[in-house]
Design a protein around this motif. Structure first.
Motif, PDB file in Angstrom:
ATOM      1  N   VAL A   1       0.882  -1.166   0.000  1.00 43.04           N
ATOM      2  CA  VAL A   1       0.000   0.000   0.000  1.00 43.04           C
ATOM      3  C   VAL A   1       0.922   1.218   0.000  1.00 43.04           C
ATOM      4  O   VAL A   1       1.674   1.430   0.955  1.00 43.04           O
ATOM      5  CB  VAL A   1      -0.923   0.012   1.233  1.00 43.04           C
ATOM      6  N   ALA A   2       0.884   2.002  -1.087  1.00 45.67           N
ATOM      7  CA  ALA A   2       1.916   3.018  -1.256  1.00 45.67           C
ATOM      8  C   ALA A   2       1.470   4.068  -2.264  1.00 45.67           C
ATOM      9  O   ALA A   2       0.304   4.120  -2.673  1.00 45.67           O
ATOM     10  CB  ALA A   2       3.224   2.364  -1.707  1.00 45.67           C
ATOM     11  N   ASP A   3       2.403   4.906  -2.682  1.00 44.87           N
ATOM     12  CA  ASP A   3       2.153   5.929  -3.694  1.00 44.87           C
ATOM     13  C   ASP A   3       3.426   6.115  -4.511  1.00 44.87           C
ATOM     14  O   ASP A   3       4.459   5.500  -4.228  1.00 44.87           O
ATOM     15  CB  ASP A   3       1.697   7.246  -3.045  1.00 44.87           C
ATOM     16  N   HIS A   4       3.313   6.931  -5.566  1.00 46.80           N
ATOM     17  CA  HIS A   4       4.471   7.263  -6.403  1.00 46.80           C
ATOM     18  C   HIS A   4       5.234   6.011  -6.841  1.00 46.80           C
ATOM     19  O   HIS A   4       4.655   4.957  -7.087  1.00 46.80           O
ATOM     20  CB  HIS A   4       5.383   8.244  -5.677  1.00 46.80           C
ATOM     21  N   GLY A   5       6.563   6.149  -6.945  1.00 50.29           N
ATOM     22  CA  GLY A   5       7.384   5.040  -7.416  1.00 50.29           C
ATOM     23  C   GLY A   5       7.414   3.852  -6.482  1.00 50.29           C
ATOM     24  O   GLY A   5       7.691   2.726  -6.910  1.00 50.29           O
ATOM     25  N   TRP A   6       7.126   4.083  -5.192  1.00 51.40           N
ATOM     26  CA  TRP A   6       7.017   2.956  -4.276  1.00 51.40           C
ATOM     27  C   TRP A   6       5.961   1.969  -4.780  1.00 51.40           C
ATOM     28  O   TRP A   6       6.164   0.751  -4.766  1.00 51.40           O
ATOM     29  CB  TRP A   6       6.596   3.439  -2.894  1.00 51.40           C
ATOM     30  N   ALA A   7       4.806   2.497  -5.178  1.00 50.73           N
ATOM     31  CA  ALA A   7       3.713   1.648  -5.644  1.00 50.73           C
ATOM     32  C   ALA A   7       4.007   1.077  -7.029  1.00 50.73           C
ATOM     33  O   ALA A   7       3.785  -0.109  -7.279  1.00 50.73           O
ATOM     34  CB  ALA A   7       2.407   2.444  -5.670  1.00 50.73           C
ATOM     35  N   GLY A   8       4.496   1.918  -7.931  1.00 52.78           N
ATOM     36  CA  GLY A   8       4.749   1.459  -9.291  1.00 52.78           C
ATOM     37  C   GLY A   8       5.769   0.338  -9.342  1.00 52.78           C
ATOM     38  O   GLY A   8       5.597  -0.649 -10.067  1.00 52.78           O
ATOM     39  N   CYS A   9       6.849   0.475  -8.584  1.00 51.07           N
ATOM     40  CA  CYS A   9       7.898  -0.545  -8.570  1.00 51.07           C
ATOM     41  C   CYS A   9       7.371  -1.863  -8.033  1.00 51.07           C
ATOM     42  O   CYS A   9       7.625  -2.929  -8.605  1.00 51.07           O
ATOM     43  CB  CYS A   9       9.077  -0.057  -7.738  1.00 51.07           C
ATOM     44  N   ALA A  10       6.626  -1.814  -6.938  1.00 59.24           N
ATOM     45  CA  ALA A  10       6.087  -3.045  -6.356  1.00 59.24           C
ATOM     46  C   ALA A  10       5.136  -3.742  -7.324  1.00 59.24           C
ATOM     47  O   ALA A  10       5.203  -4.961  -7.510  1.00 59.24           O
ATOM     48  CB  ALA A  10       5.370  -2.723  -5.045  1.00 59.24           C
ATOM     49  N   ALA A  11       4.250  -2.971  -7.940  1.00 56.96           N
ATOM     50  CA  ALA A  11       3.303  -3.556  -8.883  1.00 56.96           C
ATOM     51  C   ALA A  11       4.020  -4.169 -10.074  1.00 56.96           C
ATOM     52  O   ALA A  11       3.649  -5.248 -10.556  1.00 56.96           O
ATOM     53  CB  ALA A  11       2.310  -2.493  -9.349  1.00 56.96           C
ATOM     54  N   GLN A  12       5.061  -3.498 -10.557  1.00 59.19           N
ATOM     55  CA  GLN A  12       5.807  -4.007 -11.701  1.00 59.19           C
ATOM     56  C   GLN A  12       6.482  -5.336 -11.373  1.00 59.19           C
ATOM     57  O   GLN A  12       6.677  -6.175 -12.258  1.00 59.19           O
ATOM     58  CB  GLN A  12       6.856  -2.986 -12.143  1.00 59.19           C
ATOM     59  N   GLN A  13       6.805  -5.546 -10.113  1.00 65.40           N
ATOM     60  CA  GLN A  13       7.429  -6.804  -9.702  1.00 65.40           C
ATOM     61  C   GLN A  13       6.402  -7.882  -9.360  1.00 65.40           C
ATOM     62  O   GLN A  13       6.740  -8.933  -8.819  1.00 65.40           O
ATOM     63  CB  GLN A  13       8.371  -6.570  -8.523  1.00 65.40           C
ATOM     64  N   GLY A  14       5.144  -7.619  -9.675  1.00 62.04           N
ATOM     65  CA  GLY A  14       4.112  -8.631  -9.541  1.00 62.04           C
ATOM     66  C   GLY A  14       3.464  -8.724  -8.185  1.00 62.04           C
ATOM     67  O   GLY A  14       2.737  -9.688  -7.903  1.00 62.04           O
ATOM     68  N   ILE A  15       3.664  -7.712  -7.327  1.00 60.66           N
ATOM     69  CA  ILE A  15       3.075  -7.705  -5.995  1.00 60.66           C
ATOM     70  C   ILE A  15       1.723  -7.005  -6.054  1.00 60.66           C
ATOM     71  O   ILE A  15       1.596  -5.947  -6.678  1.00 60.66           O
ATOM     72  CB  ILE A  15       4.007  -6.987  -5.003  1.00 60.66           C
ATOM     73  N   ASP A  16       0.719  -7.577  -5.409  1.00 62.87           N
ATOM     74  CA  ASP A  16      -0.574  -6.899  -5.324  1.00 62.87           C
ATOM     75  C   ASP A  16      -0.363  -5.521  -4.700  1.00 62.87           C
ATOM     76  O   ASP A  16       0.248  -5.408  -3.625  1.00 62.87           O
ATOM     77  CB  ASP A  16      -1.548  -7.703  -4.464  1.00 62.87           C
ATOM     78  N   THR A  17      -0.873  -4.482  -5.348  1.00 60.97           N
ATOM     79  CA  THR A  17      -0.564  -3.122  -4.921  1.00 60.97           C
ATOM     80  C   THR A  17      -1.795  -2.237  -4.949  1.00 60.97           C
ATOM     81  O   THR A  17      -2.545  -2.212  -5.928  1.00 60.97           O
ATOM     82  CB  THR A  17       0.520  -2.497  -5.822  1.00 60.97           C
ATOM     83  N   VAL A  18      -1.979  -1.501  -3.845  1.00 56.78           N
ATOM     84  CA  VAL A  18      -2.954  -0.417  -3.775  1.00 56.78           C
ATOM     85  C   VAL A  18      -2.160   0.880  -3.796  1.00 56.78           C
ATOM     86  O   VAL A  18      -1.262   1.086  -2.969  1.00 56.78           O
ATOM     87  CB  VAL A  18      -3.798  -0.492  -2.494  1.00 56.78           C
ATOM     88  N   GLY A  19      -2.460   1.755  -4.753  1.00 55.50           N
ATOM     89  CA  GLY A  19      -1.726   3.007  -4.891  1.00 55.50           C
ATOM     90  C   GLY A  19      -2.626   4.216  -4.696  1.00 55.50           C
ATOM     91  O   GLY A  19      -3.840   4.142  -4.902  1.00 55.50           O
ATOM     92  N   PHE A  20      -2.014   5.314  -4.280  1.00 55.58           N
ATOM     93  CA  PHE A  20      -2.684   6.610  -4.175  1.00 55.58           C
ATOM     94  C   PHE A  20      -1.963   7.551  -5.134  1.00 55.58           C
ATOM     95  O   PHE A  20      -0.728   7.587  -5.151  1.00 55.58           O
ATOM     96  CB  PHE A  20      -2.616   7.147  -2.747  1.00 55.58           C
ATOM     97  N   ALA A  21      -2.717   8.326  -5.916  1.00 55.24           N
ATOM     98  CA  ALA A  21      -2.067   9.143  -6.944  1.00 55.24           C
ATOM     99  C   ALA A  21      -2.844  10.416  -7.225  1.00 55.24           C
ATOM    100  O   ALA A  21      -4.074  10.440  -7.194  1.00 55.24           O
ATOM    101  CB  ALA A  21      -1.903   8.343  -8.232  1.00 55.24           C
ATOM    102  N   ASP A  22      -2.083  11.458  -7.530  1.00 51.34           N
ATOM    103  CA  ASP A  22      -2.632  12.766  -7.889  1.00 51.34           C
ATOM    104  C   ASP A  22      -2.954  12.788  -9.379  1.00 51.34           C
ATOM    105  O   ASP A  22      -2.531  11.912 -10.144  1.00 51.34           O
ATOM    106  CB  ASP A  22      -1.608  13.851  -7.541  1.00 51.34           C
ATOM    107  N   CYS A  23      -3.668  13.820  -9.793  1.00 55.73           N
ATOM    108  CA  CYS A  23      -4.088  13.913 -11.190  1.00 55.73           C
ATOM    109  C   CYS A  23      -2.936  14.255 -12.131  1.00 55.73           C
ATOM    110  O   CYS A  23      -3.096  14.158 -13.353  1.00 55.73           O
ATOM    111  CB  CYS A  23      -5.221  14.923 -11.346  1.00 55.73           C
ATOM    112  N   ASN A  24      -1.771  14.629 -11.603  1.00 56.82           N
ATOM    113  CA  ASN A  24      -0.622  14.877 -12.464  1.00 56.82           C
ATOM    114  C   ASN A  24       0.367  13.718 -12.435  1.00 56.82           C
ATOM    115  O   ASN A  24       1.486  13.839 -12.919  1.00 56.82           O
ATOM    116  CB  ASN A  24       0.083  16.187 -12.091  1.00 56.82           C
ATOM    117  N   ASP A  25      -0.050  12.586 -11.861  1.00 59.70           N
ATOM    118  CA  ASP A  25       0.769  11.370 -11.814  1.00 59.70           C
ATOM    119  C   ASP A  25       0.014  10.237 -12.496  1.00 59.70           C
ATOM    120  O   ASP A  25      -0.550   9.353 -11.835  1.00 59.70           O
ATOM    121  CB  ASP A  25       1.087  10.993 -10.364  1.00 59.70           C
TER     122      ASP A  25
END
Length: 267
Positions: A199-223
């Motif tokens: 459970v993360a945001d920004h690159g923390w979330a993107g990196c985890a998801a890319q490695q195949g981990i179930d991920t909940v992300g929070f993101a702004d409208c410019n991300d």
């Protein structure tokens, strides 16, 4: 002591009113020009805006990115709207919170290993900490970052179970996927299993998801990257919100709503 002591959860309509009043959603502070600039840079292959995801050549048209952002975040869908006010749909924010709560309930029911992290410690640290405390009390293992995890000229530390990037005795706002990559690498080196859920945001979330981990992300409208990741089923959920409004306490009703929805089936 938990970082955040939740108040009574607002109703859905009360939360929507609060989100709009505090500009976490509705007419947000991020201008249209900034949003479109980031969509264009992502489409042009600038990896800073990919937030650790591997988007390949699938999103080379800025208009395709805008279409996803209108669908999943609620920005203005008119390509001719080039400047001025832009928006996040508060209904989409609350709908995504409900989906995020379902992922957290699943983690609690399965006593899963969960890693929390934020690139916005000045705004979202309490929210992540409250969620970490709640899942810990429900029986989840909150993953501890190995000591000495060094990255991006700094170190990854944890507060209330939440991983953040520290440089020069300061907690850094970062979009980089490198801190999460370093954490996952250190866990592997120590023979530990990766998290079941991040459970993360920004690159923390993107990196985890890319490695195949179930991920909940929070993101702004410019991300836009995390929303594209959700559209491609790389992320489980991406919650649209302004990720740094003027006072972190403005996120407390959102946190209470999410905690209540998470605990509905775990008590």
């Amino acid at each position: 002591m938990p970082i955040f002591a939740p108040a009574a959860a607002p109703s859905r309509s009360e939360l929507i009113e609060h989100l709009v009043r505090t500009r976490i959603a509705g007419d947000v502070a991020t201008p249209r020009e900034n949003n479109l600039s980031h969509y264009r840079k992502l489409a042009n292959g600038d990896r800073h805006y990919w937030l650790g995801l591997e988007l390949g050549e699938r999103w080379q048209d800025e208009q395709d990115v805008l279409a996803v952002m209108a669908e999943r975040c609620g920005v203005v869908d008119d390509p001719g709207h080039r400047s001025g006010q832009d928006t996040i749909d508060p209904e989409m924010t609350v709908g995504a919170l409900d989906r995020a709560a379902a992922e957290l309930r699943k983690a609690a029911e399965g006593r899963r290993r969960v890693l929390f992290a934020t690139g916005h410690p000045g705004a979202l640290l309490d929210m992540h900490g409250a969620l970490a405390q709640s899942l810990h009390e429900a029986g989840c293992e909150i993953v501890r970052v190995p000591l000495g995890t060094v990255t991006d000229e700094g170190v990854v530390v944890q507060f209330g179970g939440v991983a953040v990037h520290e440089r020069g005795a300061s907690l850094w706002h970062t979009h980089s996927p490198a801190p999460m990559a370093a954490v996952l690498d250190q866990l592997r080196r120590k023979g530990e299993l990766p998290p079941d859920l991040v459970v993360a945001d920004h690159g923390w979330a993107g990196c985890a998801a890319q490695q195949g981990i179930d991920t909940v992300g929070f993101a702004d409208c410019n991300d836009p990257a995390l929303f594209l990741g959700e559209a491609e089923d790389t992320l489980a959920v991406t919650v649209p919100l302004d990720d740094h409004v003027t006072d972190p306490r403005f996120y407390e009703p959102l946190t209470s709503y999410l905690l209540a929805a998470t605990q509905t089936q775990t008590d």
